[in-house]
Motif scaffolding. Structure first.
Motif, PDB file in Angstrom:
ATOM      1  N   ARG A   1     -30.736  28.507   6.039  1.00 59.18           N
ATOM      2  CA  ARG A   1     -29.666  29.122   5.248  1.00 59.18           C
ATOM      3  C   ARG A   1     -29.400  28.308   3.979  1.00 59.18           C
ATOM      4  N   TYR A   2     -29.261  26.977   4.134  1.00 57.31           N
ATOM      5  CA  TYR A   2     -29.064  26.094   2.995  1.00 57.31           C
ATOM      6  C   TYR A   2     -30.268  25.167   2.878  1.00 57.31           C
ATOM      7  N   VAL A  91     -18.398  27.468  -2.774  1.00 60.44           N
ATOM      8  CA  VAL A  91     -19.815  27.105  -2.791  1.00 60.44           C
ATOM      9  C   VAL A  91     -20.077  26.068  -1.708  1.00 60.44           C
ATOM     10  N   TYR A  92     -21.337  25.900  -1.382  1.00 60.91           N
ATOM     11  CA  TYR A  92     -21.738  25.040  -0.264  1.00 60.91           C
ATOM     12  C   TYR A  92     -21.202  23.619  -0.392  1.00 60.91           C
ATOM     13  N   GLN A  97     -17.323  25.547   4.919  1.00 62.45           N
ATOM     14  CA  GLN A  97     -17.819  25.921   6.240  1.00 62.45           C
ATOM     15  C   GLN A  97     -17.300  24.953   7.305  1.00 62.45           C
ATOM     16  N   LEU A 123     -20.360  32.106  -1.770  1.00 64.92           N
ATOM     17  CA  LEU A 123     -20.265  32.052  -0.305  1.00 64.92           C
ATOM     18  C   LEU A 123     -19.092  32.841   0.265  1.00 64.92           C
ATOM     19  N   GLU A 126     -19.924  35.151   3.189  1.00 63.89           N
ATOM     20  CA  GLU A 126     -20.386  34.374   4.339  1.00 63.89           C
ATOM     21  C   GLU A 126     -19.236  33.639   5.016  1.00 63.89           C
ATOM     22  N   GLN A 130     -17.717  34.112   8.745  1.00 62.07           N
ATOM     23  CA  GLN A 130     -17.533  32.978   9.652  1.00 62.07           C
ATOM     24  C   GLN A 130     -16.133  33.010  10.261  1.00 62.07           C
TER      25      GLN A 130
END
Length: 261
Positions: A1-2, A91-92, A97, A123, A126, A130
Motif C-alpha cells: 500500500r505504501y 497524507v501518509y 493511520q 488519504l 482511505e 479505516q
C-alpha cells in the motif's frame, strides 16, 4: 500500500533530489536549519561542515494569530465530550493511520471524546474507510479545510500530530499559542517543539499503543491538561517569537557580510 523507505530510496526521483540537495549544501557558504534534527542530517548525510550551519526556529506573527482567534465562534462542540483535534494534510507522513488505530484502542476504555480531523489530502477516503472498519465512524469527524483554524483550536482539549517526518509544522505552533496541550511523535524535528512531560507529550513514531496511552493520560487528568496548556502557551510566545527569528537572521546576514571584507 505504501512504499517502504528502501523502495523510496531506490527510485530515480529520490536520487535526483538528493543530488540537488547535496549540490546546494556544498555550494552554500552559510545554511540555516530550523531544527537540530535537520542540522545533524545535513552534517552526517551530506558531509557538510558544522561551521556552515546556524540553527534556530522559524517564528510567526503571534499578535496576528491571537487577533484571528478572538471573537465568538459558531463552531458547536459536543456536550460532555472532550475534543481531540488534528489539523493538516491527510497524507501518509502525518501518521493519521496510527492516530486512528490509537483511537480504536481508546474507545474500549472511554467514550467521552470525539476526534476532529481538519484538512484534506489523498488519504481521506482511505482514512475514512479505516474509521468505519474500526467502528469509529461516529467518533472521528472529517471536517475538511477551514480558514478558521484558531476557532477550532479554541474548542479543542488536546491537539495531536503523530507525524512520521516533520520539521517545524505551524499546526503545533498554533495549538500551543491557543493553549492546547500537544501530543507529537518523536520523528524528525517534532520532539524539539515540545518539552516532554512539561508542556506536552512525545510518543514513539508509529507506536499506536503509546499514542493511546498519552491520549488516555491527558483525558484522565484534567489538571495536567490545564498545566500543560498554560505552560505551552507561555513557552510558545517566547519560542516562536517573530522578533527573535528576525534578530537571528540579521545576525546571520551580518556574519556573512563581515566574512567578505
Amino acid at each position: 500500500r505504501y512504499l517502504t523507505d528502501d523502495q523510496i530510496k531506490d527510485k530515480f526521483e529520490y536520487e535526483y533530489h538528493k543530488a540537488l540537495e547535496y549540490s546546494g549544501y556544498h555550494c552554500s557558504d552559510y545554511i540555516h536549519t530550523q531544527s537540530n534534527w535537520m542540522r545533524e542530517k545535513i552534517i552526517n548525510e551530506f558531509s557538510v561542515s558544522a561551521d556552515k550551519l546556524s540553527t534556530f526556529p522559524y517564528g510567526m506573527d503571534i499578535e496576528g494569530y491571537i487577533k484571528r482567534s478572538e471573537g465568538e465562534t459558531s463552531i458547536n462542540t459536543p456536550s460532555n465530550k472532550k475534543v481531540i483535534l488534528y489539523t493538516g494534510r491527510l497524507v501518509y507522513l502525518k501518521g493519521l493511520q496510527h492516530l486512528i488505530e490509537s483511537l480504536s484502542i481508546l474507545k474500549h476504555h472511554r467514550s467521552d471524546w470525539e476526534c476532529w480531523i481538519l484538512g484534506e489530502g489523498l488519504l481521506q477516503n482511505e482514512l475514512q474507510a479505516q474509521c468505519i472498519n474500526m467502528g469509529l465512524e461516529g467518533d472521528v469527524k472529517f471536517l475538511g479545510v477551514s480558514d478558521n483554524v484558531p476557532h477550532f483550536l479554541k474548542q479543542a482539549d488536546i491537539f495531536v500530530l503523530p507525524g512520521l517526518q516533520d520539521t517545524q509544522p505551524h499546526s503545533v505552533m498554533e495549538a500551543q499559542l491557543s493553549g492546547v496541550p500537544v501530543i507529537v511523535s518523536d520523528a524528525a524535528g517534532l520532539p524539539e517543539m515540545v518539552i516532554n512531560g512539561e508542556n506536552g507529550l512525545v510518543a514513539a513514531a508509529g507506536n499506536s499503543h503509546q499514542l493511546y496511552l498519552h491520549l488516555k493520560y491527558l483525558l484522565d487528568n484534567p489538571l495536567i491538561r490545564t498545566q500543560f496548556a498554560n505552560r505551552a502557551k507561555e513557552w510558545a510566545q517566547d519560542r516562536w517569537s517573530m522578533d527573535k527569528m528576525v534578530n537571528n537572521f540579521v545576525a546571520l546576514y551580518k556574519h556573512a557580510i563581515s566574512s567578505i571584507n
